[in-house]
Design an enzyme around this catalytic site. Structure first.
Site, PDB file in Angstrom:
ATOM      1  N   ASP A   1      -0.578   3.517  37.964  1.00  0.00           N
ATOM      2  CA  ASP A   1      -0.010   2.291  37.940  1.00  0.00           C
ATOM      3  C   ASP A   1       1.104   1.972  38.826  1.00  0.00           C
ATOM      4  O   ASP A   1       1.664   0.715  38.995  1.00  0.00           O
ATOM      5  CB  ASP A   1      -0.064   1.765  36.623  1.00  0.00           C
ATOM      6  CG  ASP A   1      -1.156   1.337  35.884  1.00  0.00           C
ATOM      7  OD1 ASP A   1      -2.155   1.308  36.537  1.00  0.00           O
ATOM      8  OD2 ASP A   1      -0.980   1.335  34.654  1.00  0.00           O
TER       9      ASP A   1
ATOM     10  N   LYS B   1       3.802  -5.381  32.677  1.00  0.00           N
ATOM     11  CA  LYS B   1       2.593  -6.135  33.371  1.00  0.00           C
ATOM     12  C   LYS B   1       1.835  -6.313  32.248  1.00  0.00           C
ATOM     13  O   LYS B   1       1.914  -5.676  31.163  1.00  0.00           O
ATOM     14  CB  LYS B   1       1.834  -5.443  34.304  1.00  0.00           C
ATOM     15  CG  LYS B   1       1.292  -4.043  34.101  1.00  0.00           C
ATOM     16  CD  LYS B   1       0.170  -3.970  33.166  1.00  0.00           C
ATOM     17  CE  LYS B   1      -0.275  -2.703  32.770  1.00  0.00           C
ATOM     18  NZ  LYS B   1      -1.532  -2.541  31.659  1.00  0.00           N
TER      19      LYS B   1
HETATM   20  P1  ATP Z   1       0.426   2.227  30.282  1.00  0.00           P
HETATM   21  O1  ATP Z   1       0.321   0.751  30.242  1.00  0.00           O
HETATM   22  O2  ATP Z   1       0.879   2.566  31.867  1.00  0.00           O
HETATM   23  O3  ATP Z   1      -0.788   2.672  29.817  1.00  0.00           O
HETATM   24  P2  ATP Z   1       2.116   2.359  28.181  1.00  0.00           P
HETATM   25  O4  ATP Z   1       3.015   0.898  28.037  1.00  0.00           O
HETATM   26  O5  ATP Z   1       1.053   2.561  27.505  1.00  0.00           O
HETATM   27  O6  ATP Z   1       1.921   2.479  29.847  1.00  0.00           O
HETATM   28  P3  ATP Z   1       4.715   3.835  28.630  1.00  0.00           P
HETATM   29  O7  ATP Z   1       5.714   3.110  27.723  1.00  0.00           O
HETATM   30  O8  ATP Z   1       4.887   3.855  29.830  1.00  0.00           O
HETATM   31  O9  ATP Z   1       3.452   3.804  28.190  1.00  0.00           O
HETATM   32  O10 ATP Z   1       4.969   5.139  28.201  1.00  0.00           O
HETATM   33  C1  ATP Z   1       4.227   6.197  27.495  1.00  0.00           C
HETATM   34  C2  ATP Z   1       4.863   7.588  27.301  1.00  0.00           C
HETATM   35  O11 ATP Z   1       5.471   8.201  28.489  1.00  0.00           O
HETATM   36  C3  ATP Z   1       5.863   7.500  26.464  1.00  0.00           C
HETATM   37  O12 ATP Z   1       5.732   7.657  25.072  1.00  0.00           O
HETATM   38  C4  ATP Z   1       6.935   8.530  27.010  1.00  0.00           C
HETATM   39  O13 ATP Z   1       6.964   9.698  26.323  1.00  0.00           O
HETATM   40  C5  ATP Z   1       6.605   8.703  28.524  1.00  0.00           C
HETATM   41  N1  ATP Z   1       7.620   8.345  29.209  1.00  0.00           N
HETATM   42  C6  ATP Z   1       8.133   8.809  30.205  1.00  0.00           C
HETATM   43  N2  ATP Z   1       9.050   8.375  31.060  1.00  0.00           N
HETATM   44  C7  ATP Z   1       9.257   7.017  30.433  1.00  0.00           C
HETATM   45  C8  ATP Z   1       9.922   5.975  30.753  1.00  0.00           C
HETATM   46  N3  ATP Z   1      10.989   5.778  31.711  1.00  0.00           N
HETATM   47  N4  ATP Z   1       9.643   4.787  29.986  1.00  0.00           N
HETATM   48  C9  ATP Z   1       8.884   4.858  28.913  1.00  0.00           C
HETATM   49  N5  ATP Z   1       7.993   5.955  28.611  1.00  0.00           N
HETATM   50  C10 ATP Z   1       8.192   7.050  29.267  1.00  0.00           C
END
Ligand code: ATP
Length: 290
Positions: free
Chosen positions: A137, A11
């Site tokens: 989320d 998203k």
């Molecule tokens: P958001 O937009 O919800 O803040 P984000 O894009 O900042 O998400 P994610 O990529 O969802 O962050 O992940 C952050 C951390 O969560 C990663 O660095 C990892 O350690 C952990 N994590 C656990 N499961 C997953 C997964 N399936 N995919 C990605 N990261 C994961």
């Protein structure tokens, strides 16, 4: 059904406001969420041996009980007393720690996928109630599309599809943790708040120019202040025809909205050439079949 392959969509936030920091440390948010055509691929397969076996194409991402995919599968197995086991392979394509809800959307795909694979017939509402236990989320990611998200992210109002345009997405080479951004946001003394209601009204009216006019994200005050690359990428996008360029979520991903694909391609080329980001995608909004 024995096996299922499904896409988990990322998203962007077309608008993101933080109303206040609550006593319990959580932040009260108002966000316009929009899925984009950039996705991870999950393969779910029933197995005779009990337990959850997870694999992934990314070396640095643990596939143990800390992974949101694993946690979601465990919750579904316990909640619905499923027998046997499951093998899940995650092909990660969405940039990580990027503000694109990559982990949450993988979790959501597991909720939707197990529901389908085991023919459970669980309603989306119930899946969302379970999903919020994994992350704020996750309920939004279970439904996808265009939505107003409130509370800590779990109160959803679905909106009609935003008119289509080209979406350029660029994730710089560093990671930003959501926790860091919220800890450094002075939520109770923000002097400016994006007009989320005006954006929701523009979406209801099918008015893309109106949506673009009020695009804003208060989390830029933390992440963009620290990383000049974000400003640089926004400038490249705007100088090359973007209607608007903004950071998504807590960043550091920046996205730009374009009328013409060739303008987005040109900006993508410059961003790669200047080494501002390696993960660069020319994409579009993704509207799930309702
Ligand atoms: P958001 O937009 O919800 O803040 P984000 O894009 O900042 O998400 P994610 O990529 O969802 O962050 O992940 C952050 C951390 O969560 C990663 O660095 C990892 O350690 C952990 N994590 C656990 N499961 C997953 C997964 N399936 N995919 C990605 N990261 C994961």
């Amino acid at each position: 059904m024995e096996k299922l392959v499904l896409n988990a969509y990322a998203k962007v936030n077309l608008g993101l406001d933080v109303l206040r920091r609550r006593e319990d440390g959580y932040h009260e948010l108002r966000m316009i969420m929009q899925t984009v055509d950039l996705y991870d691929i999950l393969t779910l397969e029933k197995t005779e041996e009990t337990g959850i076996a997870m694999t992934c194409n990314i070396e640095g991402l643990p596939c143990d009980e800390t992974n949101l995919v694993y946690k979601s599968a465990k919750l579904m197995f316990e909640e619905y007393h499923l027998s046997g086991g499951i093998r899940i392979h995650l092909e990660k394509r969405i940039p990580m720690a990027a503000g694109m809800a990559g982990g949450s959307t993988d979790a959501a795909a597991v909720f939707n996928g197990i529901n389908e694979l085991y023919d459970l017939g669980v309603s989306k509402e119930r899946l969302c109630e379970l999903g919020v236990k994994i992350g704020a989320d996750v309920p939004y990611c279970i439904v996808g599309g265009t939505a107003l998200s409130e509370g800590i992210g779990e109160v959803l109002t679905m909106l009609p599809n935003v008119p289509d345009c080209v979406v350029l997405i660029a994730k710089p080479d560093f990671d930003v943790s959501t926790k860091y951004v919220f800890e450094n946001l002075h939520a109770n003394s923000l002097t400016y708040h994006p007009d989320i209601d005006a954006q929701a009204s523009a979406i209801r009216a099918g008015d893309l120019a109106g949506v673009v006019r009020v695009m804003d994200n208060v989390l830029e005050t933390v992440t963009e202040a620290k990383y000049t690359e974000i400003t640089d990428m926004k400038n490249v996008m705007k100088e090359n025809g973007a209607m608007r360029a903004m950071m998504s979520g807590s960043g550091p991903t920046v996205f730009g909205l374009y009328e013409k694909a060739e303008d987005a391609e040109k900006a993508a080329h410059i961003i790669r050439e200047r080494n501002l980001a390696k993960q660069v995608f020319v994409s579009s909004f993704y509207h799930p079949v309702k």
